[in-house]
Enzyme design. Sequence first.
Site, PDB file in Angstrom:
ATOM      1  N   HIS A  30       0.808  -1.235  -0.203  1.00 28.20           N
ATOM      2  CA  HIS A  30      -0.094  -0.075   0.072  1.00 28.20           C
ATOM      3  C   HIS A  30       0.744   1.110   0.079  1.00 28.20           C
ATOM      4  CE1 HIS A  30      -4.040  -1.466   1.468  1.00 28.20           C
ATOM      5  NE2 HIS A  30      -3.453  -2.349   0.725  1.00 28.20           N
ATOM      6  N   TYR A 150      -8.614  -8.252   9.890  1.00 26.31           N
ATOM      7  CA  TYR A 150      -8.048  -8.605   8.534  1.00 26.31           C
ATOM      8  C   TYR A 150      -6.421  -8.030   8.875  1.00 26.31           C
ATOM      9  CZ  TYR A 150      -8.363  -8.016   3.412  1.00 26.31           C
ATOM     10  OH  TYR A 150      -8.198  -8.301   2.318  1.00 26.31           O
ATOM     11  N   LYS A 206      -4.021 -11.917   4.844  1.00 27.60           N
ATOM     12  CA  LYS A 206      -3.985 -11.559   3.401  1.00 27.60           C
ATOM     13  C   LYS A 206      -2.672 -12.207   3.039  1.00 27.60           C
ATOM     14  CE  LYS A 206      -5.646  -9.463   1.282  1.00 27.60           C
ATOM     15  NZ  LYS A 206      -6.329  -9.801  -0.157  1.00 27.60           N
ATOM     16  N   PRO A 235      -4.737 -15.421  -1.005  1.00 29.54           N
ATOM     17  CA  PRO A 235      -3.245 -14.904  -1.522  1.00 29.54           C
ATOM     18  C   PRO A 235      -3.675 -14.082  -3.093  1.00 29.54           C
ATOM     19  CG  PRO A 235      -3.937 -17.108  -2.327  1.00 29.54           C
ATOM     20  CD  PRO A 235      -5.200 -16.589  -1.266  1.00 29.54           C
ATOM     21  N   HIS A 333     -16.502  -7.943   0.886  1.00 25.90           N
ATOM     22  CA  HIS A 333     -15.011  -7.817   0.676  1.00 25.90           C
ATOM     23  C   HIS A 333     -14.949  -6.179   1.005  1.00 25.90           C
ATOM     24  CE1 HIS A 333     -12.412  -5.739  -2.308  1.00 25.90           C
ATOM     25  NE2 HIS A 333     -11.699  -6.717  -2.076  1.00 25.90           N
ATOM     26  N   SER A 334     -13.844  -5.719   1.132  1.00 28.97           N
ATOM     27  CA  SER A 334     -13.253  -4.506   1.479  1.00 28.97           C
ATOM     28  C   SER A 334     -12.004  -4.164   0.799  1.00 28.97           C
ATOM     29  CB  SER A 334     -13.268  -4.305   3.021  1.00 28.97           C
ATOM     30  OG  SER A 334     -12.164  -3.456   3.619  1.00 28.97           O
ATOM     31  N   ASN A 335     -11.810  -3.047   0.563  1.00 22.27           N
ATOM     32  CA  ASN A 335     -10.515  -2.085   0.401  1.00 22.27           C
ATOM     33  C   ASN A 335     -10.561  -0.958   1.242  1.00 22.27           C
ATOM     34  OD1 ASN A 335     -11.125  -2.583  -3.214  1.00 22.27           O
ATOM     35  ND2 ASN A 335      -9.284  -3.358  -2.251  1.00 22.27           N
ATOM     36  N   HIS A 362     -11.280  -2.914   6.258  1.00 21.07           N
ATOM     37  CA  HIS A 362     -10.209  -2.192   6.485  1.00 21.07           C
ATOM     38  C   HIS A 362     -10.173  -1.116   7.716  1.00 21.07           C
ATOM     39  CE1 HIS A 362      -8.683  -4.145   2.473  1.00 21.07           C
ATOM     40  NE2 HIS A 362      -7.626  -3.642   2.681  1.00 21.07           N
ATOM     41  N   ARG A 415      -4.374   4.287  -7.140  1.00 21.83           N
ATOM     42  CA  ARG A 415      -3.837   3.293  -6.176  1.00 21.83           C
ATOM     43  C   ARG A 415      -2.738   2.366  -7.170  1.00 21.83           C
ATOM     44  NH1 ARG A 415      -6.695  -1.586  -2.780  1.00 21.83           N
ATOM     45  NH2 ARG A 415      -4.422  -2.558  -2.435  1.00 21.83           N
TER      46      ARG A 415
HETATM   47  O1  GKR Z   1      -5.909  -3.959   0.703  1.00 17.67           O
HETATM   48  O2  GKR Z   1      -4.309  -5.077   0.166  1.00 17.67           O
HETATM   49  C1  GKR Z   1      -5.558  -4.961   0.172  1.00 17.67           C
HETATM   50  C2  GKR Z   1      -6.307  -6.028  -0.595  1.00 17.67           C
HETATM   51  O3  GKR Z   1      -5.488  -7.048  -0.880  1.00 17.67           O
HETATM   52  C3  GKR Z   1      -7.583  -5.563  -1.187  1.00 17.67           C
HETATM   53  O4  GKR Z   1      -7.120  -4.630  -2.017  1.00 17.67           O
HETATM   54  C4  GKR Z   1      -8.351  -6.653  -1.958  1.00 17.67           C
HETATM   55  O5  GKR Z   1      -9.006  -6.339  -2.672  1.00 17.67           O
HETATM   56  O6  GKR Z   1      -9.101  -6.925   0.317  1.00 17.67           O
HETATM   57  C5  GKR Z   1      -9.140  -7.380  -0.819  1.00 17.67           C
HETATM   58  C6  GKR Z   1      -9.494  -8.895  -1.067  1.00 17.67           C
HETATM   59  O7  GKR Z   1      -9.984  -9.483  -0.315  1.00 17.67           O
HETATM   60  O8  GKR Z   1      -8.878  -9.237  -1.994  1.00 17.67           O
HETATM   61 MG    MG Z   2      -9.968 -11.032  -1.677  1.00 20.89          MG
END
Ligand code: GKR
Ligand code: MG
Length: 435
Positions: A30, A150, A206, A235, A333-335, A362, A415
Amino acid sequence: MKGTDIRIREVVITPVAFPDPPILNSAGVHQPWALRAIVELRCGDGLIGLGETYGDAPHLELLRSAGATLAGLDPFDTNGLWRRVCEALGGTDSPDRHGLTGGSSPQKTALRVFSPFEVACLDLQGHLIGRPVADLLGGAVRDRVPFSAYVFYKWDAHPPADGPASLVGALPPVDDPYPEAIDPAGIVAQAHRLIDQYGFGSIKLKGGVFPPDEEIAAIRALREAFPGLPLRLDPNAAWSVETSLRVAEETDGLLEYLEDPTPGIPGMAVVAAQAPMPLATNMCVVSPDDIAPGFTQGAVGVVLADHHYWGGLRRSAELAAICRTWGVGVSMHSNSHLGISLAAMTQLGAALPELTYAADTHTPWQCGVDVLERPLPITGGAVALPDGPGLGVSLDRDALARMHENFVRCAIRERDDTSYRRIFEPGYTKRRPRW
Ligand code: GKR
Ligand code: MG
């Protein structure tokens, strides 16, 4: 409502940036600032509806061109909203560069642009009738929406922004309580910190960052440290079908689901046919067009709904109903996001009978920064449905102005976890699968 002019008079889109710790994924790391856009729909009598979405430059441009067509719209007319958004976009296909939420299409682009306006319309509708958004989605089936911890591999801090790192502009003031996590001990320590503070009742790691055996070791360490908590590993499609099958076998009995081990519906279907646990996705079934191939091939057992790209809250509820018909589970799902998104997820999660798993968020990675007057707290691993009408949250205008100033001053406009990581590791590339 009689006598009130409820039509939309003004659309305000404010891009903001907030500090983001150096957490790792299969695309890179990030950047120091996460970008979001705050959408306000202002109608008669001073009422304002709120939405939140991605803040990347190409998306902002589309939001602005769609937003420019919304004056005069009745906030109850979300079909009219969809029509106006589609007309404004004229079939544009705008892919996201990080690719962590699958491929793109004109339909997915339109759903992504529509989403924050739909959420803002529902917020307005709720205010107009004095009811929470969950009531507009069929009524709350739970009053607390569960979220999971997370857990991310993580660098201790962003490297100093001199030399090539100055490309991202000034670094945010350091307020990151999470130390380096690059091995099982670091992962377990981070999970303890998240669970102590927020009371989460499940854990998602993650992955896709280190070779699979190291991530299996981290999962084993989490299982030992938290014997009663459901675990997930994601992954982000970093593994081949063969590697995925090996990891699935070695984590048999350890995971409630394995998320996006490998790229694409056909590969996921091969893994799903032999894996002992369900596969979940936010990468291969990511738009309406993916549902038929994904479900008929049996590629996934759980879909992570995300209202930001599934076209808002009502369409996410439709997705959940389709999943129910197919016997597919639903999670969220989340970003990186702020409190308006958390409020929207909470309203949706409260109204979804199909939500069979705790949702991702997040929120802890915001490190306390928000655009809201009173952000919804996570306690006991859940967010309580707020009492007020609409989304149940309101903007902190000073915070919004400060975070907009962050946006103006930081040099990030999209991003791009891969390019950022490459600044520090010149040979770094994004490969899917990598192992
Ligand atoms: O925030 O690095 C991150 C996550 O990898 C995210 O971008 C993913 O889209 O959380 C997400 C996921 O479940 O794949
Ligand atoms: Mg995912």
